[in-house]
Design a protein around this motif. Structure first.
Motif, PDB file in Angstrom:
ATOM      1  N   ILE A 130      -7.944  -3.191   4.658  1.00  0.00           N
ATOM      2  CA  ILE A 130      -7.782  -1.854   4.807  1.00  0.00           C
ATOM      3  C   ILE A 130      -8.154  -1.741   6.496  1.00  0.00           C
ATOM      4  O   ILE A 130      -7.507  -0.565   7.111  1.00  0.00           O
ATOM      5  CB  ILE A 130      -9.108  -0.801   4.239  1.00  0.00           C
ATOM      6  N   ASP A 142      -5.309  10.109   2.206  1.00  0.00           N
ATOM      7  CA  ASP A 142      -5.258   8.916   1.395  1.00  0.00           C
ATOM      8  C   ASP A 142      -5.887   7.900   2.004  1.00  0.00           C
ATOM      9  O   ASP A 142      -6.609   6.774   1.301  1.00  0.00           O
ATOM     10  CB  ASP A 142      -3.593   8.496   1.224  1.00  0.00           C
ATOM     11  N   ILE A 143      -5.762   7.325   3.452  1.00  0.00           N
ATOM     12  CA  ILE A 143      -6.315   6.255   3.939  1.00  0.00           C
ATOM     13  C   ILE A 143      -7.938   6.529   4.080  1.00  0.00           C
ATOM     14  O   ILE A 143      -8.554   5.330   3.867  1.00  0.00           O
ATOM     15  CB  ILE A 143      -5.639   5.946   5.668  1.00  0.00           C
ATOM     16  N   ASN A 200      -9.746   7.797   1.767  1.00  0.00           N
ATOM     17  CA  ASN A 200     -10.144   7.544   0.571  1.00  0.00           C
ATOM     18  C   ASN A 200     -10.045   5.922   0.134  1.00  0.00           C
ATOM     19  O   ASN A 200     -11.104   5.531  -0.433  1.00  0.00           O
ATOM     20  CB  ASN A 200      -9.425   8.161  -0.582  1.00  0.00           C
ATOM     21  N   GLU A 201      -9.111   5.239   0.682  1.00  0.00           N
ATOM     22  CA  GLU A 201      -8.984   4.015   0.657  1.00  0.00           C
ATOM     23  C   GLU A 201     -10.084   3.333   1.380  1.00  0.00           C
ATOM     24  O   GLU A 201     -10.737   2.262   0.937  1.00  0.00           O
ATOM     25  CB  GLU A 201      -7.668   3.413   1.158  1.00  0.00           C
ATOM     26  N   THR A 207      -3.206   0.302  -4.730  1.00  0.00           N
ATOM     27  CA  THR A 207      -4.621   0.369  -4.023  1.00  0.00           C
ATOM     28  C   THR A 207      -5.137  -0.838  -3.165  1.00  0.00           C
ATOM     29  O   THR A 207      -4.513  -1.941  -3.647  1.00  0.00           O
ATOM     30  CB  THR A 207      -5.969   0.792  -5.063  1.00  0.00           C
ATOM     31  N   VAL A 208      -5.713  -0.567  -2.324  1.00  0.00           N
ATOM     32  CA  VAL A 208      -6.106  -1.871  -1.422  1.00  0.00           C
ATOM     33  C   VAL A 208      -6.968  -2.799  -2.256  1.00  0.00           C
ATOM     34  O   VAL A 208      -6.932  -4.047  -2.106  1.00  0.00           O
ATOM     35  CB  VAL A 208      -6.916  -1.305  -0.108  1.00  0.00           C
ATOM     36  N   GLN A 213     -13.296   3.487  -0.322  1.00  0.00           N
ATOM     37  CA  GLN A 213     -13.398   2.692  -1.749  1.00  0.00           C
ATOM     38  C   GLN A 213     -13.562   1.161  -1.485  1.00  0.00           C
ATOM     39  O   GLN A 213     -14.374   0.401  -2.109  1.00  0.00           O
ATOM     40  CB  GLN A 213     -11.874   2.760  -2.594  1.00  0.00           C
ATOM     41  N   CYS A 214     -12.768   0.693  -0.332  1.00  0.00           N
ATOM     42  CA  CYS A 214     -12.897  -0.746   0.112  1.00  0.00           C
ATOM     43  C   CYS A 214     -14.192  -0.900   0.752  1.00  0.00           C
ATOM     44  O   CYS A 214     -14.763  -2.058   0.316  1.00  0.00           O
ATOM     45  CB  CYS A 214     -11.836  -0.890   1.458  1.00  0.00           C
ATOM     46  N   TYR A 226       0.889  -1.309   0.126  1.00  0.00           N
ATOM     47  CA  TYR A 226      -0.116  -0.141  -0.023  1.00  0.00           C
ATOM     48  C   TYR A 226       0.797   1.289  -0.063  1.00  0.00           C
ATOM     49  O   TYR A 226       0.555   2.242  -0.726  1.00  0.00           O
ATOM     50  CB  TYR A 226      -0.974   0.134   1.210  1.00  0.00           C
TER      51      TYR A 226
END
Length: 294
Positions: free
Chosen positions: A85, A123-124, A126-127, A69-70, A130-131, A64
């Motif tokens: 995540i 950043d985390i 947003n991840e 991306t995760v 998304q996850c 990561y």
């Protein structure tokens, strides 16, 4: 009830939403779309549990921070991006927090997952978003859908009992009386279905495979010890299973005809249409693929 061989043949074909739709068209009305969805979701979760020890989460963290991306990392392992995540977020909190209590970290991770706008690292954050969006089977989105489906089918069960004139206590009623472990319904007047006497009913808005039967054994033992023989309704079907105690009757719907001590009852159609369940409406987002299993 479904034979084990038939169930295994469906598992071999279910790889994602496209295969579920195709197979449901081929098998309808014998096997519904909801049943295939439930089979796939449960199978996927079993795979994720089995792969947990194979996934090197420390390596996932490194990948990561190297720019992947995760969701991509999860796909490469065939593993849940949501679970990855969570680990990355926990690792981030450990490195930035003064606390040294692991349980505190896990609670903070759960709190931030529920409130991702409070994650300071952009950043985390947003991840995480998304996850949660991408993982339909392990994320809070899945938990919410499963909770809503469960509540809907508990309502359908109570509606059928009310239509049949069968008095009962709900789970909330039983807890108000001081019971801690309770089925969804305790019948105040036991009914008979065929040769089976039913004193309680537990509603399962899922498919009942062999692992589900085994996982529920301890829970069901508590019900039979306390309330006597009962019924489990797996609304999306189940694999044939012989209860060793002969105290539990398995069904995929409330029976059309049953008997109390004094009379035979014909159950009228519920005011809720099961085929209109939110399982179909919320289980799959329009135009979105489910996770695929290789």
């Amino acid at each position: 009830a479904m034979e084990e061989d038939e169930y295994q043949s469906y598992l071999d074909e279910l790889k994602g939403v496209d295969s579920i739709r195709r197979l449901s068209k081929e098998l309808y009305p014998k096997v519904s779309f909801q049943t295939l969805m439930s089979i796939f979701a449960h199978h996927y979760q079993n795979i994720i549990r089995g792969r947990r020890r194979q996934v090197n989460l420390r390596t996932c963290v490194d990948r990561y921070y190297y720019g992947e991306t995760v969701v991509e990392i999860g796909a490469s392992w065939g593993y849940s991006p949501y679970m990855i995540i969570r680990y990355i977020l926990e690792n981030h909190i450990r490195n930035t927090s003064r606390s040294q209590h692991p349980k505190g970290f896990k609670k903070e991770v759960s709190r931030l997952i529920r409130n991702p706008t409070q994650i300071l690292d952009k950043d985390i954050r947003n991840e995480v978003l998304q996850c949660v969006e991408a993982d339909l089977h392990c994320s809070p989105y899945h938990d919410n859908v499963r909770m809503f489906i469960g509540e809907e089918y508990e309502y359908i069960l109570q509606d059928k009992l009310n239509n049949a004139g069968i008095p009962f206590l709900s789970e909330d009623d039983l807890k108000d009386e001081g019971y801690d472990k309770t089925p969804d319904v305790r019948l105040l007047v036991p009914i008979r279905v065929g040769n089976h006497v039913i004193s309680w009913i537990d509603s399962k808005a899922s498919f009942g495979d062999s692992t589900a039967h085994e996982r529920n054994r301890a829970q069901i033992q508590q019900y039979t010890d306390r309330f006597g023989p009962g019924m489990i309704i797996y609304w999306f079907g189940f694999v044939k299973y012989k209860d060793p105690t002969n105290l539990v009757y398995l069904a995929s719907d409330f029976p059309d005809v049953c008997e109390t001590v004094s009379k035979k009852i014909k159950v009228t159609k519920s005011c809720r249409d099961i085929k209109g369940s939110i399982f179909y409406r919320a289980g799959v987002k329009e135009g979105k693929e489910l996770d695929k299993i290789d």
